[in-house]
Motif scaffolding. Structure first.
Motif, PDB file in Angstrom:
ATOM      1  N   UNK A  33       0.806  -1.224   0.000  1.00 26.90           N
ATOM      2  CA  UNK A  33       0.000   0.000   0.000  1.00 26.90           C
ATOM      3  C   UNK A  33       0.837   1.270   0.000  1.00 26.90           C
ATOM      4  N   UNK A  34       0.207   2.342  -0.469  1.00 21.17           N
ATOM      5  CA  UNK A  34       0.839   3.657  -0.402  1.00 21.17           C
ATOM      6  C   UNK A  34       0.876   4.198   1.024  1.00 21.17           C
ATOM      7  N   UNK A  35       0.281   3.493   1.981  1.00 18.73           N
ATOM      8  CA  UNK A  35       0.353   3.906   3.384  1.00 18.73           C
ATOM      9  C   UNK A  35       1.682   3.492   4.041  1.00 18.73           C
ATOM     10  N   UNK A  36       2.646   3.056   3.197  1.00 20.20           N
ATOM     11  CA  UNK A  36       4.006   2.692   3.620  1.00 20.20           C
ATOM     12  C   UNK A  36       4.091   1.319   4.286  1.00 20.20           C
ATOM     13  N   UNK A  37       3.049   0.517   4.152  1.00 21.11           N
ATOM     14  CA  UNK A  37       3.064  -0.796   4.794  1.00 21.11           C
ATOM     15  C   UNK A  37       2.652  -1.887   3.818  1.00 21.11           C
ATOM     16  N   UNK A  38       2.953  -3.110   4.208  1.00 18.73           N
ATOM     17  CA  UNK A  38       2.380  -4.301   3.582  1.00 18.73           C
ATOM     18  C   UNK A  38       1.665  -5.062   4.687  1.00 18.73           C
ATOM     19  N   UNK A  39       0.664  -5.830   4.313  1.00 20.46           N
ATOM     20  CA  UNK A  39      -0.076  -6.604   5.302  1.00 20.46           C
ATOM     21  C   UNK A  39      -0.233  -8.050   4.840  1.00 20.46           C
ATOM     22  N   UNK A  40      -0.197  -8.956   5.804  1.00 22.68           N
ATOM     23  CA  UNK A  40      -0.431 -10.375   5.534  1.00 22.68           C
ATOM     24  C   UNK A  40      -1.811 -10.731   6.074  1.00 22.68           C
ATOM     25  N   UNK A  41      -2.593 -11.400   5.227  1.00 22.31           N
ATOM     26  CA  UNK A  41      -3.973 -11.738   5.570  1.00 22.31           C
ATOM     27  C   UNK A  41      -4.201 -13.232   5.428  1.00 22.31           C
ATOM     28  N   UNK A  42      -5.121 -13.746   6.215  1.00 19.63           N
ATOM     29  CA  UNK A  42      -5.601 -15.117   6.051  1.00 19.63           C
ATOM     30  C   UNK A  42      -6.644 -15.090   4.938  1.00 19.63           C
ATOM     31  N   UNK A  43      -6.405 -15.851   3.870  1.00 17.18           N
ATOM     32  CA  UNK A  43      -7.278 -15.742   2.695  1.00 17.18           C
ATOM     33  C   UNK A  43      -8.680 -16.293   2.933  1.00 17.18           C
ATOM     34  N   UNK A  44      -8.813 -17.234   3.845  1.00 16.27           N
ATOM     35  CA  UNK A  44     -10.130 -17.813   4.099  1.00 16.27           C
ATOM     36  C   UNK A  44     -11.045 -16.925   4.913  1.00 16.27           C
ATOM     37  N   UNK A  45     -10.463 -16.281   5.951  1.00 16.92           N
ATOM     38  CA  UNK A  45     -11.276 -15.482   6.868  1.00 16.92           C
ATOM     39  C   UNK A  45     -11.161 -13.977   6.634  1.00 16.92           C
ATOM     40  N   UNK A  46     -10.071 -13.547   5.973  1.00 20.08           N
ATOM     41  CA  UNK A  46      -9.829 -12.120   5.791  1.00 20.08           C
ATOM     42  C   UNK A  46      -9.181 -11.478   7.003  1.00 20.08           C
ATOM     43  N   UNK A  47      -8.783 -12.297   7.977  1.00 22.18           N
ATOM     44  CA  UNK A  47      -8.167 -11.757   9.188  1.00 22.18           C
ATOM     45  C   UNK A  47      -6.747 -11.269   8.906  1.00 22.18           C
ATOM     46  N   UNK A  48      -6.415 -10.072   9.403  1.00 24.22           N
ATOM     47  CA  UNK A  48      -5.066  -9.528   9.254  1.00 24.22           C
ATOM     48  C   UNK A  48      -4.125 -10.271  10.201  1.00 24.22           C
ATOM     49  N   UNK A  49      -3.051 -10.842   9.653  1.00 21.60           N
ATOM     50  CA  UNK A  49      -2.113 -11.636  10.446  1.00 21.60           C
ATOM     51  C   UNK A  49      -0.899 -10.829  10.899  1.00 21.60           C
TER      52      UNK A  49
END
Length: 231
Positions: A33-49
Motif C-alpha cells: 500500500x501507499x500507506x508505507x506498509x504491507x499486510x499479511x492476511x488469512x485468505x479464508x477469513x480475511x483476518x489480518x495476520x
C-alpha cells in the motif's frame, strides 16, 4: 474464480493498495500500500495476520518466497525489504538503488531476489545476507519489472522506454543467467513482463494497447494480443 463474485474484502490499509499476491499454498495473501506498509492476511477469513512496517515511503509491490516463509517488498524509498512471514520481522534491507524500487521477486529456489528500479537498473541480491550480487545495466529508462524464469536460466526485465528512445532502446530484455548475454524483445514502452510456466515463452504488457507473446530462445514475437483501448 469460477463466478467472478467477490467473496471477501481485505479492509485495513489507510491508503491505496498497489499490489496483492497469494502465498504458494493459497492460505495467505500479502498486500502492498501507499500507506508505507504491507499486510499479511488469512485468505479464508480475511483476518489480518501481520503488518509489515518499516518502509519510509509507499510500497509498490510484495511477493512471497517459493516456500511461503518470506516476503519481499519494494518501495519508493529506494530499498527492498525481506520479511519473515511467521513473525512479521524484517530480516534484510536491500540497499543500493538510486531511485524507486518498482518490483521485487524471489528466484525459484528462494536464495536470490531480483529488483527493478527507476534508476534504470535491475539488481540481483543474496536473500540471506542482503548482498548485491549483480547489477544489470542495459535499459535507458525506468525499469518497471524484473523476474526469473521458472528454471532460473533466464531473467526478464521491462522498461518504460521514453518516446525519444523508442528506436534505440529495448522495452523488454531477456538475460541468460549463465552468460548474462541479452536478447531484446520489444522496442515499445513495456509496463511489465513475465515468463510462461515452462519458461519457453514470455509475455509483455505494452503501452500500445497490446500484449505480446515471445519465444524466449529466439526473441521472436509469436502472438500480439489486441483488444484493449489504452495502455
Amino acid at each position: 474464480a469460477a463466478t467472478g463474485q467477490c467473496t471477501l474484502t481485505l479492509d485495513g490499509h489507510q491508503e491505496a493498495v498497489r499490489a496483492a499476491a497469494f502465498s504458494p499454498d493459497g492460505v495467505l495473501v500479502v498486500t502492498a500500500s501507499t500507506d508505507r506498509s504491507a499486510k499479511i492476511w488469512e485468505s479464508g477469513s480475511g483476518r489480518a495476520m501481520q503488518a509489515l512496517q518499516g518502509h519510509a515511503h509507499e510500497v509498490h509491490s510484495a511477493a512471497f518466497s517459493p516456500d511461503g516463509a518470506w516476503i519481499v517488498t519494494a518501495s519508493r524509498d529506494k530499498v527492498a525489504k525481506i520479511w519473515e512471514v511467521a513473525s512479521g520481522k524484517c530480516t534484510q534491507t536491500l540497499e543500493g538503488h538510486r531511485g524507486d524500487v518498482n518490483s521485487a521477486a524471489f528466484s525459484p529456489d528462494g536464495k536470490r531476489v531480483i529488483t527493478s528500479s527507476a534508476d534504470k537498473t535491475a539488481k540481483i541480491w543474496q536473500a540471506t545476507s542482503g548482498r548485491c550480487m549483480l547489477t544489470l545495466h542495459a535499459h535507458m529508462c525506468n525499469v518497471r519489472s524484473a523476474a526469473f524464469s521458472p528454471d532460473a536460466k533466464h531473467v526478464i526485465t521491462a522498461a518504460a522506454v521514453s518516446t525519444a528512445a523508442l528506436h534505440s532502446a529495448a522495452g523488454a530484455i531477456v538475460w541468460d543467467t549463465a552468460s548474462w548475454q541479452t536478447q531484446d524483445l520489444d522496442a515499445t514502452r513495456v509496463w511489465s513482463a513475465a515468463f510462461s510456466a515452462d519458461g519457453k515463452q514470455a509475455v509483455t504488457a505494452c503501452n500500445d494497447s497490446t500484449a505480446k507473446v515471445w519465444e524466449t530462445a529466439s526473441g521472436r514475437c509469436v502472438q500480439t494480443l489486441e483488444g484493449h483501448k489504452g495502455p
